[in-house]
Write an enzyme that holds these catalytic residues in place. Structure first.
Site, mmCIF file in Angstrom:
data_model
loop_
_atom_site.group_PDB
_atom_site.id
_atom_site.type_symbol
_atom_site.label_atom_id
_atom_site.label_comp_id
_atom_site.label_asym_id
_atom_site.label_seq_id
_atom_site.Cartn_x
_atom_site.Cartn_y
_atom_site.Cartn_z
ATOM 1 N N SER A 68 40.867 42.371 29.291
ATOM 2 C CA SER A 68 40.761 43.537 30.115
ATOM 3 C C SER A 68 41.725 44.314 30.199
ATOM 4 C CB SER A 68 40.487 43.086 31.572
ATOM 5 O OG SER A 68 39.305 42.056 31.772
HETATM 6 N N1 SAM Z 1 40.027 37.438 31.619
HETATM 7 C C1 SAM Z 1 39.924 37.965 30.442
HETATM 8 C C2 SAM Z 1 41.212 37.872 29.712
HETATM 9 O O1 SAM Z 1 42.198 38.112 30.649
HETATM 10 O O2 SAM Z 1 41.123 38.242 28.492
HETATM 11 C C3 SAM Z 1 38.780 39.052 30.200
HETATM 12 C C4 SAM Z 1 37.727 38.556 29.459
HETATM 13 S S1 SAM Z 1 36.356 39.542 29.196
HETATM 14 C C5 SAM Z 1 36.520 40.947 30.051
HETATM 15 C C6 SAM Z 1 35.290 38.586 29.985
HETATM 16 C C7 SAM Z 1 35.014 37.071 29.270
HETATM 17 O O3 SAM Z 1 34.111 36.593 30.216
HETATM 18 C C8 SAM Z 1 34.585 37.065 28.214
HETATM 19 O O4 SAM Z 1 35.389 36.095 27.317
HETATM 20 C C9 SAM Z 1 33.069 36.253 28.085
HETATM 21 O O5 SAM Z 1 32.765 35.569 26.944
HETATM 22 C C10 SAM Z 1 33.158 35.613 29.439
HETATM 23 N N2 SAM Z 1 31.854 35.317 30.049
HETATM 24 C C11 SAM Z 1 30.876 35.858 30.258
HETATM 25 N N3 SAM Z 1 29.932 35.159 30.833
HETATM 26 C C12 SAM Z 1 30.461 34.025 31.063
HETATM 27 C C13 SAM Z 1 29.787 33.007 31.921
HETATM 28 N N4 SAM Z 1 28.657 32.669 32.219
HETATM 29 N N5 SAM Z 1 30.970 31.870 31.880
HETATM 30 C C14 SAM Z 1 32.089 32.054 31.483
HETATM 31 N N6 SAM Z 1 32.488 33.260 30.689
HETATM 32 C C15 SAM Z 1 31.816 34.121 30.351
#
Ligand code: SAM
Length: 219
Positions: A68
């Site tokens: 993000s």
């Molecule tokens: N917090 C992260 C960082 O600091 O890098 C941001 C990661 S990205 C914006 C959002 C993440 O949510 C992705 O890695 C994606 O795979 C994950 N994601 C999406 N749906 C999900 C779910 N149901 N359970 C767990 N992770 C999920």
């Protein structure tokens, strides 16, 4: 000197400039700013992107996902109102950067990621830097009931609706920060559990996140 300590010295001027940028954009919580100042974000992205790690922008981390934007991380963390020792659940570990910010604030961090490759690489870098969050591979739309209730829950992917399981995994007084909307734009919602079956909802700014995919998210 550990790899983490050595690497922290790299890009220190750019990191300080990034902190100034997000402070100018409205982040006031000094502990959040200090955490961003001390975490080597370039270690959470592929080396091909490390030169861009201190731009205030989201960057690719593989599997079609992103780390993000630093302002977004700071804004969500500020909304969580983390106190030292709080138990915080993050949905969407991704690169592990947000987990590192929460650990820097002294939280006991739990984080769920659905992509195995991201789960493994986040685990590796967080360990290397000396952070000790509890990480799980799975569907975060269901939360992590084994360790509930939480003082705070932060969802770092865009949800179609507020996942109800997460609301019920909050302590009374706990806060859930979740972006909700369609896949183009989401409004940041903060839900505070004010009683056993009582919740207060605040709607804040608009953001753009990758989708939250899972049983209580997008297909
Ligand atoms: N917090 C992260 C960082 O600091 O890098 C941001 C990661 S990205 C914006 C959002 C993440 O949510 C992705 O890695 C994606 O795979 C994950 N994601 C999406 N749906 C999900 C779910 N149901 N359970 C767990 N992770 C999920």
């Amino acid at each position: 000197m550990t790899k983490g300590n050595r690497s922290k010295k790299r890009f220190s001027r750019r990191r300080a400039a990034l902190v100034k940028t997000i402070e100018e954009k409205g982040i006031k919580n000094q502990q959040v700013l200090q955490a961003i100042h001390s975490i080597p974000r370039h270690l959470f992205v592929d080396t091909a992107f490390e030169n861009r790690a201190y731009e205030d922008s989201a960057l690719p981390i593989g599997n079609g996902q992103t780390i993000s934007q630093p302002y977004t991380v700071a804004a969500q963390t500020e909304l969580l109102e983390v106190q030292e020792g709080d138990k915080i659940l993050e949905i969407g570990t991704g690169s592990g950067y947000q987990s590192a910010v929460l650990c820097e604030l002294g939280a006991d961090v739990y984080s769920v990621e659905r992509h195995d490759k991201l789960y493994r690489s986040a685990k590796e870098i967080l360990q290397e830097l000396g952070y000790r969050p509890h990480l799980k591979l799975g569907d975060g739309t269901l939360g992590w009931s084994a360790y509930a209730p939480y003082d705070g829950i932060v969802v770092t992917a865009g949800a179609p609706v507020v996942p109800e399981d997460l609301m019920h995994q909050l302590k009374i007084g706990g806060r859930l920060v979740v972006p909700v909307g369609d896949q183009k734009s989401q409004v940041m919602i903060r839900i505070t559990r004010t009683g056993e079956d009582e919740f207060k909802e605040e709607r804040l700014n608009h953001f753009k996140f990758v989708p939250l995919i899972g049983e209580k998210g997008w297909d």
